[in-house]
Design a protein around this motif. Structure first.
Motif, PDB file in Angstrom:
ATOM      1  N   SER A  33       0.835  -1.204   0.000  1.00  0.00           N
ATOM      2  CA  SER A  33       0.000   0.000   0.000  1.00  0.00           C
ATOM      3  C   SER A  33       0.869   1.253   0.000  1.00  0.00           C
ATOM      4  O   SER A  33       0.506   2.274  -0.587  1.00  0.00           O
ATOM      5  CB  SER A  33      -0.935  -0.008   1.201  1.00  0.00           C
ATOM      6  N   GLY A  34       2.027   1.167   0.628  1.00  0.00           N
ATOM      7  CA  GLY A  34       2.935   2.320   0.644  1.00  0.00           C
ATOM      8  C   GLY A  34       3.411   2.669  -0.756  1.00  0.00           C
ATOM      9  O   GLY A  34       3.394   3.834  -1.158  1.00  0.00           O
ATOM     10  N   MET A  35       3.812   1.647  -1.493  1.00  0.00           N
ATOM     11  CA  MET A  35       4.259   1.880  -2.872  1.00  0.00           C
ATOM     12  C   MET A  35       3.126   2.408  -3.730  1.00  0.00           C
ATOM     13  O   MET A  35       3.315   3.319  -4.535  1.00  0.00           O
ATOM     14  CB  MET A  35       4.766   0.574  -3.472  1.00  0.00           C
TER      15      MET A  35
ATOM     16  N   GLU B 270      -6.692  12.421   3.603  1.00  0.00           N
ATOM     17  CA  GLU B 270      -6.225  11.396   4.541  1.00  0.00           C
ATOM     18  C   GLU B 270      -5.546  10.238   3.824  1.00  0.00           C
ATOM     19  O   GLU B 270      -5.940   9.080   3.985  1.00  0.00           O
ATOM     20  CB  GLU B 270      -7.405  10.840   5.341  1.00  0.00           C
ATOM     21  N   PRO B 271      -4.511  10.533   3.063  1.00  0.00           N
ATOM     22  CA  PRO B 271      -3.958   9.461   2.221  1.00  0.00           C
ATOM     23  C   PRO B 271      -3.265   8.362   3.014  1.00  0.00           C
ATOM     24  O   PRO B 271      -3.132   7.253   2.529  1.00  0.00           O
ATOM     25  CB  PRO B 271      -2.949  10.199   1.346  1.00  0.00           C
ATOM     26  N   TYR B 272      -2.839   8.661   4.226  1.00  0.00           N
ATOM     27  CA  TYR B 272      -2.075   7.649   4.967  1.00  0.00           C
ATOM     28  C   TYR B 272      -2.859   7.096   6.145  1.00  0.00           C
ATOM     29  O   TYR B 272      -2.295   6.525   7.072  1.00  0.00           O
ATOM     30  CB  TYR B 272      -0.750   8.259   5.470  1.00  0.00           C
ATOM     31  N   ARG B 273      -4.166   7.265   6.085  1.00  0.00           N
ATOM     32  CA  ARG B 273      -4.996   6.911   7.223  1.00  0.00           C
ATOM     33  C   ARG B 273      -4.823   5.455   7.639  1.00  0.00           C
ATOM     34  O   ARG B 273      -4.716   5.144   8.812  1.00  0.00           O
ATOM     35  CB  ARG B 273      -6.454   7.150   6.844  1.00  0.00           C
ATOM     36  N   ALA B 274      -4.836   4.569   6.662  1.00  0.00           N
ATOM     37  CA  ALA B 274      -4.876   3.150   7.018  1.00  0.00           C
ATOM     38  C   ALA B 274      -3.487   2.549   7.197  1.00  0.00           C
ATOM     39  O   ALA B 274      -3.337   1.347   7.250  1.00  0.00           O
ATOM     40  CB  ALA B 274      -5.639   2.385   5.929  1.00  0.00           C
ATOM     41  N   MET B 275      -2.454   3.395   7.276  1.00  0.00           N
ATOM     42  CA  MET B 275      -1.110   2.827   7.304  1.00  0.00           C
ATOM     43  C   MET B 275      -0.553   2.743   8.713  1.00  0.00           C
ATOM     44  O   MET B 275      -0.882   3.525   9.583  1.00  0.00           O
ATOM     45  CB  MET B 275      -0.184   3.694   6.466  1.00  0.00           C
ATOM     46  N   ASP B 276       0.341   1.785   8.893  1.00  0.00           N
ATOM     47  CA  ASP B 276       0.993   1.666  10.192  1.00  0.00           C
ATOM     48  C   ASP B 276       2.026   2.787  10.341  1.00  0.00           C
ATOM     49  O   ASP B 276       2.443   3.401   9.366  1.00  0.00           O
ATOM     50  CB  ASP B 276       1.644   0.299  10.331  1.00  0.00           C
ATOM     51  N   ALA B 277       2.438   3.008  11.571  1.00  0.00           N
ATOM     52  CA  ALA B 277       3.281   4.165  11.879  1.00  0.00           C
ATOM     53  C   ALA B 277       4.599   4.143  11.100  1.00  0.00           C
ATOM     54  O   ALA B 277       5.082   5.186  10.649  1.00  0.00           O
ATOM     55  CB  ALA B 277       3.548   4.211  13.374  1.00  0.00           C
TER      56      ALA B 277
ATOM     57  N   THR C 250       5.332   2.662   8.107  1.00  0.00           N
ATOM     58  CA  THR C 250       5.109   2.985   6.701  1.00  0.00           C
ATOM     59  C   THR C 250       4.795   4.465   6.561  1.00  0.00           C
ATOM     60  O   THR C 250       5.283   5.142   5.660  1.00  0.00           O
ATOM     61  CB  THR C 250       3.924   2.165   6.140  1.00  0.00           C
ATOM     62  N   LYS C 251       4.007   4.953   7.496  1.00  0.00           N
ATOM     63  CA  LYS C 251       3.618   6.353   7.467  1.00  0.00           C
ATOM     64  C   LYS C 251       4.844   7.261   7.460  1.00  0.00           C
ATOM     65  O   LYS C 251       4.925   8.214   6.687  1.00  0.00           O
ATOM     66  CB  LYS C 251       2.782   6.658   8.709  1.00  0.00           C
ATOM     67  N   SER C 252       5.815   6.954   8.342  1.00  0.00           N
ATOM     68  CA  SER C 252       6.977   7.834   8.441  1.00  0.00           C
ATOM     69  C   SER C 252       7.756   7.839   7.125  1.00  0.00           C
ATOM     70  O   SER C 252       8.259   8.878   6.698  1.00  0.00           O
ATOM     71  CB  SER C 252       7.857   7.415   9.615  1.00  0.00           C
ATOM     72  N   ILE C 253       7.799   6.691   6.465  1.00  0.00           N
ATOM     73  CA  ILE C 253       8.476   6.638   5.166  1.00  0.00           C
ATOM     74  C   ILE C 253       7.700   7.464   4.140  1.00  0.00           C
ATOM     75  O   ILE C 253       8.270   8.203   3.339  1.00  0.00           O
ATOM     76  CB  ILE C 253       8.616   5.178   4.698  1.00  0.00           C
ATOM     77  N   MET C 254       6.380   7.347   4.207  1.00  0.00           N
ATOM     78  CA  MET C 254       5.540   8.098   3.274  1.00  0.00           C
ATOM     79  C   MET C 254       5.713   9.603   3.489  1.00  0.00           C
ATOM     80  O   MET C 254       5.738  10.380   2.537  1.00  0.00           O
ATOM     81  CB  MET C 254       4.068   7.734   3.466  1.00  0.00           C
ATOM     82  N   HIS C 255       5.823   9.998   4.756  1.00  0.00           N
ATOM     83  CA  HIS C 255       5.998  11.420   5.047  1.00  0.00           C
ATOM     84  C   HIS C 255       7.272  11.956   4.440  1.00  0.00           C
ATOM     85  O   HIS C 255       7.292  13.016   3.811  1.00  0.00           O
ATOM     86  CB  HIS C 255       6.019  11.647   6.567  1.00  0.00           C
ATOM     87  N   GLU C 256       8.356  11.216   4.642  1.00  0.00           N
ATOM     88  CA  GLU C 256       9.629  11.667   4.094  1.00  0.00           C
ATOM     89  C   GLU C 256       9.566  11.748   2.576  1.00  0.00           C
ATOM     90  O   GLU C 256      10.075  12.688   1.967  1.00  0.00           O
ATOM     91  CB  GLU C 256      10.749  10.732   4.542  1.00  0.00           C
ATOM     92  N   ALA C 257       8.922  10.743   1.969  1.00  0.00           N
ATOM     93  CA  ALA C 257       8.815  10.753   0.508  1.00  0.00           C
ATOM     94  C   ALA C 257       8.010  11.955   0.041  1.00  0.00           C
ATOM     95  O   ALA C 257       8.366  12.619  -0.946  1.00  0.00           O
ATOM     96  CB  ALA C 257       8.164   9.458   0.031  1.00  0.00           C
TER      97      ALA C 257
END
Lengths: 298, 286
Positions: free
Chosen positions: B159-161, B182-189, B191-198
């Protein structure tokens, strides 16, 4: 920080490994299938069924089953080079019946799909089309196919046309309704996403409505080809000339039960093959779905 | 994480100022009027990361839908770079690739490969032909750390990719505004942190205006220039928290005193509204 180079693995990014291809994949699948319980349970199930049939009809001749031919009688007739009752895998006639039925199914299924899928898509896509067509569809759909038989015979000349018409009709309703449900099943956000990305209405039809409803369409087509067989045989029994349904009813009229059962078993097999073909085409067209389901272990 | 690539000349750089003026939205799902957004005003500067925080069902998404052109508004106006998107006489904004939405549950087309998904916008708009679009899509995916998965279907990647590819699919259109629901709502913490950095990395490269709806206060302070706290239904701006943490940001700021204070400040406002929303017990609106 360094420049990333496209196509080269970057630090921190694991290259994704593909599944084994070609022969390797075949061997893997074969091994996986043979080590599981599925094939053995399947054989066991068939064996148990044949055994029950044999015991009921041929060994104990249980009341109500004494007039039915047992598996030994049926199979020995089916595979005999000179069949006593005229129908076996070595006679031309057998294949003539199969061919006639298959040809009718082919036309019926093609016409039903060719009309039903577009109608379903348009009904799902446009509220206007739905408002026009849906009430009529829902009124006509519950009329049993056998109720159409007299009308079909009056309307169409000859033997072929009424039979094909009846099979088409049954199949058409299933296909249309499933396609419509398929369009309804598409998540609203795909339409919105396409709109955001600059898609016009016709693009949305081709790029969202059509592919998005594919899973439902193919589920529908599998049911529809089953329904087509069902109504085809009914029609052949009433007004046919040749075909598997005709074979069955003809055998009944002549008071011979073995060809009747041969016809039934053949119908089962041919019907199974046709729906497997539909499934195969569906899987070809929906690789996206097949691959996603495979990852879930299905 | 993927490094900062060559900064492409962005045609819409410096654009994307949103002006929401006295917007009111009334739904009538069952013949009963429901006030979803009430006289809400908000100015978002071009290139700003504006985080919208508020209780569930407060009408944040309604606001996003109005900007994107999914829903009409009842009163008020919304402008994009001084041009009227929707307002009196034109309640529904036209949908367009200058405002691309990234959806809550992800809306990559499952029937297209990631590369085809990303190439979809430019192709369907007729800006690039198929080959060019695909090439550009693969380049942009590689920049986002998705070099080897272009030919995979969304159902085959994490889901992150998928979410990252969805943001790339938006950015390839060079939008003025990126609307994230809320694009990262369903993600674990993690994965979320990686998504934030990206996302921050992509933002630093493009400086696109971002309208980002979330429930997560830490997320909102970490990513945002401003955090707009909304009241519970009907939706109005309650408080605006300015986040003056310099960019580029990384995860170290999460433990800084400054960060904690900002979270507290936002939390106080949000908590009050959350209680009101809970007591009202209203169902979320679409």
């Amino acid at each position: 920080m360094s420049e990333p180079v496209a196509g080269q693995p970057q630090p921190g990014v694991t290259p994704v490994q593909g599944p084994p291809a070609g022969l390797g994949m075949f061997l893997y699948k074969a091994r996986k299938n043979l080590t599981g319980s599925t094939p053995y349970l399947m054989m066991g199930g068939i064996g148990l069924w044949l055994l029950t049939w044999w015991l009921l009809c041929e060994v104990f001749s249980v009341p109500r089953f004494e007039k039915m031919p047992g598996p030994v009688a049926v199979l020995s007739e089916l595979f005999s080079v000179e069949p006593f009752l005229g129908i076996s895998v070595f006679t031309q006639e057998y294949y003539q019946h199969i061919y006639l039925s298959c040809r009718r199914i082919f036309f019926a299924f093609m016409i039903a799909t060719g009309l039903g899928v577009p109608l379903g898509l348009f009904m799902g896509w446009s509220k206007t089309v739905r408002d026009y067509a849906f009430p009529i569809l829902e009124t006509v759909r519950p009329i049993p196919i056998l109720a159409w038989v007299p009308l079909a015979i009056l309307m169409f000349a000859g033997f072929e046309a009424p039979v094909i018409y009846l099979a088409t009709l049954a199949s058409f309703f299933v296909t249309t309704l499933n396609t419509l449900l398929g369009v309804d099943s598409i998540d609203e956000s795909y339409f919105r996403a396409a709109g955001c990305l600059g898609a016009k209405r016709r693009h949305i039809f081709w790029h969202v409505v059509v592919p998005g409803s594919m899973p439902f369409i193919f589920t529908g087509l599998q049911i529809s080809i089953g329904v087509a067989w069902f109504s085809l045989v009914a029609a052949e029994m009433v007004s046919g000339d040749g075909g598997l349904g005709y074979l069955i009813v003809d055998a009944y009229m002549n008071n011979v039960t073995v060809p009747m059962v041969i016809g039934m078993i053949t119908l089962g097999f041919v019907g199974w093959i046709t729906s497997a073909l539909v499934r195969l085409v569906g899987n070809r067209l929906m690789q996206w779905r097949v691959r996603a389901l495979a990852l879930e272990g299905r | 994480m993927a490094a900062v690539g060559t900064v492409p000349a962005r045609e819409n750089a410096g654009k994307g100022a949103i002006s929401i003026r006295n917007v009111t939205k009334i739904y009538d799902p069952e013949g009963v009027n429901v006030l979803a957004v009430d006289d809400c005003s908000l100015e978002i500067a071009a290139g700003e990361v504006c985080m919208i925080v508020g209780p569930s069902g407060c009408g944040k998404t309604t606001l996003l839908s109005a900007i994107a052109g999914f829903h009409s508004i009842t009163f008020g106006e919304i402008y994009l770079d001084g041009e009227l998107l929707c307002g009196p006489g034109k309640p529904l904004a036209d949908q367009g690739a200058d405002r691309v939405v990234v959806f809550q549950n992800g809306a990559l087309f499952p029937w297209m490969s990631l590369a085809d998904n990303v190439a979809y916008g430019p192709t369907v708009q007729g800006r690039l032909n198929k080959t060019q679009a695909r090439e550009k899509a693969l380049d942009m995916l590689a920049e986002a750390g998705l070099a080897d998965v272009g030919d995979k279907f969304p159902g085959e990647v994490s889901s992150g990719m998928a979410r990252r590819a969805e943001i790339v699919r938006a950015l390839i259109n060079d939008p003025k505004v990126l609307l994230l629901d809320e694009p990262y709502r369903a993600m674990d913490a993690l994965t979320k942190s990686i998504m934030h950095e990206a996302l921050l990395e992509m933002y630093d490269r493009t400086k696109v205006t971002i309208f980002f709806i979330t429930h997560d206060l830490e997320e909102s302070i970490f990513l945002g220039d401003r955090v707009v706290v909304m009241t519970t239904r009907p939706c109005r701006t309650k408080k605006i928290v300015e986040v003056n943490i310099p960019r580029p940001r990384d995860y170290h700021i999460l433990s800084s005193e400054e960060f904690r204070l900002l979270v507290d400040e936002a939390n106080e406002a949000v908590h009050e509204e959350a209680i009101k929303a809970f007591e009202a017990g209203e169902r979320e609106l679409a």
